[in-house]
Design an enzyme around this catalytic site. Structure first.
Site, short mmCIF file in Angstrom:
data_model
loop_
_atom_site.label_atom_id
_atom_site.label_comp_id
_atom_site.label_asym_id
_atom_site.label_seq_id
_atom_site.Cartn_x
_atom_site.Cartn_y
_atom_site.Cartn_z
N ARG A 34 0.83 -1.21 0.00
CA ARG A 34 0.00 0.00 0.00
C ARG A 34 0.87 1.25 0.00
O ARG A 34 1.89 1.32 0.69
CB ARG A 34 -0.93 -0.01 1.22
N ASP A 35 0.42 2.24 -0.78
CA ASP A 35 1.12 3.54 -0.82
C ASP A 35 0.99 4.21 0.55
O ASP A 35 -0.08 4.20 1.16
CB ASP A 35 0.52 4.42 -1.92
N ILE A 36 2.06 4.82 0.99
CA ILE A 36 2.09 5.44 2.32
C ILE A 36 1.22 6.70 2.36
O ILE A 36 0.75 7.09 3.42
CB ILE A 36 3.56 5.75 2.72
N ASN A 93 4.62 6.55 -13.53
CA ASN A 93 5.35 7.79 -13.80
C ASN A 93 6.80 7.47 -14.13
O ASN A 93 7.39 6.55 -13.56
CB ASN A 93 5.29 8.71 -12.57
N VAL A 102 10.20 8.31 -7.01
CA VAL A 102 11.03 7.17 -6.58
C VAL A 102 11.57 6.46 -7.83
O VAL A 102 10.78 5.92 -8.62
CB VAL A 102 10.23 6.19 -5.70
N HIS A 106 7.50 1.46 -10.57
CA HIS A 106 6.31 1.09 -9.79
C HIS A 106 5.09 1.45 -10.60
O HIS A 106 5.05 2.49 -11.27
CB HIS A 106 6.28 1.78 -8.43
N HIS A 108 1.21 2.34 -10.01
CA HIS A 108 0.19 2.68 -9.03
C HIS A 108 -1.12 2.03 -9.47
O HIS A 108 -1.52 2.18 -10.63
CB HIS A 108 -0.07 4.19 -9.00
P1 5GP Z 1 5.93 8.48 -7.99
O1 5GP Z 1 5.71 9.95 -7.88
O2 5GP Z 1 7.41 8.15 -7.99
O3 5GP Z 1 5.19 7.85 -9.12
O4 5GP Z 1 5.28 7.84 -6.71
C1 5GP Z 1 5.97 7.44 -5.58
C2 5GP Z 1 4.95 6.97 -4.56
O5 5GP Z 1 5.65 6.30 -3.53
C3 5GP Z 1 4.13 8.07 -3.92
O6 5GP Z 1 2.74 7.84 -4.16
C4 5GP Z 1 4.49 7.99 -2.44
O7 5GP Z 1 3.40 8.24 -1.59
C5 5GP Z 1 4.99 6.57 -2.32
N1 5GP Z 1 5.98 6.38 -1.27
C6 5GP Z 1 7.08 7.13 -1.05
N2 5GP Z 1 7.78 6.64 -0.02
C7 5GP Z 1 7.11 5.55 0.43
C8 5GP Z 1 7.34 4.61 1.47
O8 5GP Z 1 8.32 4.68 2.21
N3 5GP Z 1 6.43 3.61 1.61
C9 5GP Z 1 5.35 3.49 0.80
N4 5GP Z 1 4.51 2.47 1.02
N5 5GP Z 1 5.09 4.36 -0.21
C10 5GP Z 1 5.97 5.37 -0.38
#
Ligand code: 5GP
Length: 122
Positions: A34-36, A93, A102, A106, A108
């Protein structure tokens, strides 16, 4: 341009067990958690265990076994979450214009409410 993977990114740390996560599914080559900071009632991230920066990196360099496992893991999470009936959105993304925070591939999975139009103005 070669893909450069940063072993200190947060998802690499999750894969090494250095940071906890709320796991939804584990497979041989993938992990879903799950996303944080959830953006919808259901917000799960699916990542490959391999060192891939982005979807295009994965598509170019992952093995067929990794690719099949990853795609099936995304489908399995959708099935487990029961989102097929009302629908869902997948987002991957990449890079600066994709506003990827990140640098580990990944996807979503977002669901549980109407998600609106695909893009909002920049
Ligand atoms: P991006 O912008 O790279 O597509 O999305 C990165 C996602 O990783 C974000 O939705 C953010 O909330 C999630 N995220 C960042 N750090 C952590 C973490 O430590 N644990 C979890 N579960 N999600 C994270």
């Amino acid at each position: 341009m070669p893909f450069e993977y940063d072993d200190q990114n947060i998802f690499a740390k999750i894969l090494r067990g250095e940071i906890p996560n709320d796991t939804v599914l584990e497979t041989e080559h993938s992990l879903a958690f799950r996303d944080i900071r959830p953006q919808a009632p259901i917000h799960v991230l699916v990542i490959p265990r391999g060192r891939y920066v982005s979807f295009d990196h994965f598509a170019q360099e992952a093995s067929e076994a990794e690719i099949v496992d990853f795609v099936r893991a995304v489908g399995e999470v959708c099935r487990m979450a029961g989102v097929e009936a009302d629908g869902f959105r997948l987002i991957a993304n990449a890079g600066k214009h994709g506003v990827q925070d990140v640098p580990h591939l990944h996807v979503h999975i977002l669901a549980g409410r109407s998600l609106g139009r695909m893009l909002s103005p920049a």
